[in-house]
Design a protein around this motif. Sequence first.
Motif, PDB file in Angstrom:
ATOM      1  N   ASN A 182       3.323   6.387   1.142  1.00 13.86           N
ATOM      2  CA  ASN A 182       3.680   5.538   2.279  1.00 13.86           C
ATOM      3  C   ASN A 182       3.965   4.114   1.829  1.00 13.86           C
ATOM      4  O   ASN A 182       4.921   3.486   2.285  1.00 13.86           O
ATOM      5  CB  ASN A 182       2.563   5.546   3.326  1.00 13.86           C
ATOM      6  N   ARG A 183       3.129   3.605   0.929  1.00 13.22           N
ATOM      7  CA  ARG A 183       3.352   2.248   0.423  1.00 13.22           C
ATOM      8  C   ARG A 183       4.664   2.186  -0.355  1.00 13.22           C
ATOM      9  O   ARG A 183       5.437   1.233  -0.237  1.00 13.22           O
ATOM     10  CB  ARG A 183       2.188   1.818  -0.459  1.00 13.22           C
ATOM     11  N   ASN A 202       7.333   4.022   0.086  1.00  8.21           N
ATOM     12  CA  ASN A 202       8.458   4.118   1.021  1.00  8.21           C
ATOM     13  C   ASN A 202       8.704   2.815   1.768  1.00  8.21           C
ATOM     14  O   ASN A 202       9.834   2.523   2.154  1.00  8.21           O
ATOM     15  CB  ASN A 202       8.229   5.249   2.017  1.00  8.21           C
ATOM     16  N   ARG A 203       7.663   2.020   1.992  1.00  9.86           N
ATOM     17  CA  ARG A 203       7.822   0.763   2.730  1.00  9.86           C
ATOM     18  C   ARG A 203       8.361  -0.361   1.858  1.00  9.86           C
ATOM     19  O   ARG A 203       9.014  -1.273   2.345  1.00  9.86           O
ATOM     20  CB  ARG A 203       6.492   0.338   3.329  1.00  9.86           C
ATOM     21  N   GLU A 204       8.072  -0.327   0.581  1.00 13.82           N
ATOM     22  CA  GLU A 204       8.519  -1.403  -0.308  1.00 13.82           C
ATOM     23  C   GLU A 204      10.013  -1.290  -0.564  1.00 13.82           C
ATOM     24  O   GLU A 204      10.532  -0.215  -0.800  1.00 13.82           O
ATOM     25  CB  GLU A 204       7.756  -1.343  -1.634  1.00 13.82           C
TER      26      GLU A 204
END
Length: 59
Positions: free
Chosen positions: A8-9, A11-13
Amino acid sequence: MKFFKLMNRFNREEDGATAIEYGLFAALIAAVIVGTVGSIGSKVATGFEAVDTALSAEY
């Protein structure tokens, strides 16, 4: 669970994607510059040779 948090981290960066985009833009600009200089360079050289010939004939 730790794996999903990591994904998740990731994919957000967007820093990596932004760096790749800037790299692609720089490569595109460099390709355009190389192509332009290559096509114009021979014409400029021909112009300088004409000026050199004209000046050599006078002196």
